[in-house]
Design a protein around this motif. Structure first.
Motif, mmCIF file in Angstrom:
data_model
loop_
_atom_site.group_PDB
_atom_site.id
_atom_site.type_symbol
_atom_site.label_atom_id
_atom_site.label_comp_id
_atom_site.label_asym_id
_atom_site.label_seq_id
_atom_site.Cartn_x
_atom_site.Cartn_y
_atom_site.Cartn_z
ATOM 1 N N ASP A 133 0.996 -1.336 0.048
ATOM 2 C CA ASP A 133 0.035 0.219 -0.016
ATOM 3 C C ASP A 133 0.852 1.275 0.011
ATOM 4 O O ASP A 133 0.507 2.381 0.107
ATOM 5 C CB ASP A 133 -0.959 0.106 1.300
ATOM 6 N N VAL A 153 3.084 2.089 2.052
ATOM 7 C CA VAL A 153 3.335 2.582 3.478
ATOM 8 C C VAL A 153 4.710 2.560 3.676
ATOM 9 O O VAL A 153 5.129 1.042 4.073
ATOM 10 C CB VAL A 153 2.230 1.889 4.261
ATOM 11 N N ASP A 200 -5.007 2.254 14.216
ATOM 12 C CA ASP A 200 -5.536 2.912 13.025
ATOM 13 C C ASP A 200 -4.433 3.679 12.587
ATOM 14 O O ASP A 200 -4.262 5.009 13.036
ATOM 15 C CB ASP A 200 -6.999 3.598 13.504
ATOM 16 N N ILE A 201 -3.674 3.382 11.245
ATOM 17 C CA ILE A 201 -2.600 4.025 11.001
ATOM 18 C C ILE A 201 -2.875 5.506 10.388
ATOM 19 O O ILE A 201 -1.814 6.269 10.104
ATOM 20 C CB ILE A 201 -1.878 3.189 10.124
ATOM 21 N N HIS A 202 -4.357 5.579 10.074
ATOM 22 C CA HIS A 202 -4.666 7.105 9.460
ATOM 23 C C HIS A 202 -4.767 7.915 10.497
ATOM 24 O O HIS A 202 -4.541 9.267 9.970
ATOM 25 C CB HIS A 202 -5.782 6.800 8.719
ATOM 26 N N THR A 203 -5.130 7.566 11.668
ATOM 27 C CA THR A 203 -5.481 8.711 12.760
ATOM 28 C C THR A 203 -4.475 8.422 13.695
ATOM 29 O O THR A 203 -4.474 9.175 14.898
ATOM 30 C CB THR A 203 -6.955 8.499 13.399
ATOM 31 N N GLN A 204 -3.822 7.312 13.807
ATOM 32 C CA GLN A 204 -2.734 6.927 14.970
ATOM 33 C C GLN A 204 -3.794 6.518 16.247
ATOM 34 O O GLN A 204 -3.231 7.023 17.478
ATOM 35 C CB GLN A 204 -1.720 7.574 15.140
#
Length: 464
Positions: A44, A46, A438-442
């Motif tokens: 992805d 990342v 949640d890697i988008h919001t940590q």
């Protein structure tokens, strides 16, 4: 109901490059660099720039880990973060302050630090200038870096480890192209294996100079052990398994604990013309600087059969000319990861250490189950109900307990991992944590397994 020994260490493992992010680093490691030049090879897209944001979130992260019952945390210091000048070993003061604050925060949360020095993260400058551990000079630079770590943090850290899974450095970087520098060179991999063993011994020598045999100060290494099972009892399959065991496990186990390399492996490598270059002085360093404690990472067994092509064929030398992989019919799989699940191997490891390695003190330094798309298993509250992880750990602990009950000197079990972390090329494809990230919001939240692990570590009792 199984009761584990008093003072059994219930912990979790992670690493600096997989959790911190590369915030405020002066130097790149090989993964920082690889992502910079070829980001599309990472799942992805990342990379290691943020990972789990531990650099910024460590205080809250450690509180969450304590809530998950993690009483010991194994992590690593990044060579590329701590050291300003690799040749002189000068220290980056901001990095030293960061690691000092992290260790303090662990202790404030009643989490014992186990600190590792190398988790695949060779500084790219040393890789490009010297070939990393292709060079014996870099083994001296590693020992200097280790010395700085002991000097800086040894007053608060009693448990140190030189390497994590050194065999993966060979497999990924020099044999099968899943880690940078992406080489395929069997004879070079043999020399790198020797040099890593030498680097570990040199680091241990620095530790001994500082601490001697101080009872509470221990140094070890972390090896991923994959017990080798032959496809059948036929001679050729058993011979294939014997070599695979020598290469996969004894290549690092024997020098770390016994102080020498396996004679039969040396004989084969010498016959093939690929034996490492070694001096008497270096071999003495390895002999005199063995480990106090062994960490064992276990995920899956290795099953092999006789090679389809004779190793006497005209071909480039690779270790797997002596064996082919074997897939056992009816095996239980973690399909998401592609690994066989075989908990009994943990018992076999325990007995092997007891019988063949002086019953050295050891612990399970990693064991866990990586699963994709864990949001599939969220309940109405948003908690991941990872019963599969609880079942996986339970089955392994049963076999571990059996080994302990039969006298194996195991003092702890560490799950991989506390908080979902970045896994090299695979990034966040598979999740291993007791705590979801949640890697988008940590945003980080306890999974069902975290609550279960808390009860386990608080009671020291495994129940069905």
């Amino acid at each position: 109901m199984l009761t584990f020994p008093k003072n059994f260490a219930w912990g979790a493992a992670t690493s600096g490059p997989q959790s911190e992010g590369n915030f405020k680093k002066q130097h790149q490691n090989v993964f920082d660099y690889w992502y910079q030049i070829d980001p599309q090879v990472f799942y992805d897209g990342v990379g290691p720039d943020v990972t789990s944001n531990f650099y910024n979130d460590y205080e809250e992260d450690l509180k969450l880990m304590a809530q998950a019952g993690i009483k010991v945390l194994r992590t690593s210091i990044q060579w590329s973060r701590l050291i300003d000048d690799f040749e002189t070993g000068s220290v980056n003061s901001n990095a030293a302050d960061f690691y000092g604050r992290v260790i303090d925060a662990m202790l404030e949360n009643n989490i014992t630090p186990y600190i590792n020095l190398c988790h695949f993260d060779m500084p790219v400058e040393l890789q490009h200038k010297y070939g990393g551990f292709e060079s014996k000079h870099v083994t001296d630079l590693f020992a200097l870096y280790a010395k700085r770590c002991f000097e800086l943090f040894g007053d608060k850290v009693d448990n140190w480890f030189t390497f994590n899974e050194p065999k993966v450095i060979l497999d990924g970087g020099y044999l099968y192209q899943f880690h940078y520098p992406l080489k395929v060179d069997g004879p070079l991999a043999v020399q790198v294996a020797y040099n890593i063993n030498l680097a570990s011994a040199k680091a241990i020598a620095q530790f001994r100079k500082l601490y001697g045999n101080t009872p509470n100060k221990k140094i070890g290494t972390i090896l991923n052990l994959t017990p080798v099972y032959a496809a059948s009892e036929e001679k050729q399959d058993k011979q294939a398994a014997e070599f695979a065991e020598l290469w996969a496990n004894n290549l690092f186990l024997d020098p770390a604990i016994l102080g020498h390399f396996p004679a039969k492996l040396e004989e084969i490598l010498k016959k093939d013309g690929v034996l490492w270059q070694a001096s008497t002085e270096e071999l003495d360093i390895i002999k005199e600087n063995t480990i106090d404690v062994l960490g064992v990472n276990f995920y899956h067994p290795e099953r092999v059969k006789r090679p389809a092509i004779s190793p006497d064929s005209l071909q480039d030398w690779m270790p797997d000319i002596y064996f082919d992989a074997y897939e056992m019919p009816g095996r239980v799989m973690n399909v998401d990861k592609g690994w066989e699940i075989y908990p009994k191997a943990l018992y076999d490891i325990a007995i092997n250490i007891r019988d063949n390695y002086g019953n050295i003190e050891w612990f399970v330094s990693e064991n866990g189950m990586g699963v994709s798309r864990e949001e599939r298993f969220m309940d109405d509250t948003g908690m991941v109900c990872d019963d599969y992880r609880i079942n996986f750990i339970t089955k392994h602990l049963r076999y571990l307990h059996q080994g302990i009950s039969e006298g194996s000197n195991c003092h702890g079990y560490f799950v991989w991992t506390g908080i979902d972390c970045w896994s090299w090329k695979n990034a966040y494809r598979n999740r291993y944590g007791l705590i979801r990230n949640d890697i988008h919001t940590q945003t980080k939240t306890l999974k069902k397994s975290a609550h279960w692990f808390k009860q386990l570590s608080d009671t020291n009792i495994l129940t069905d």
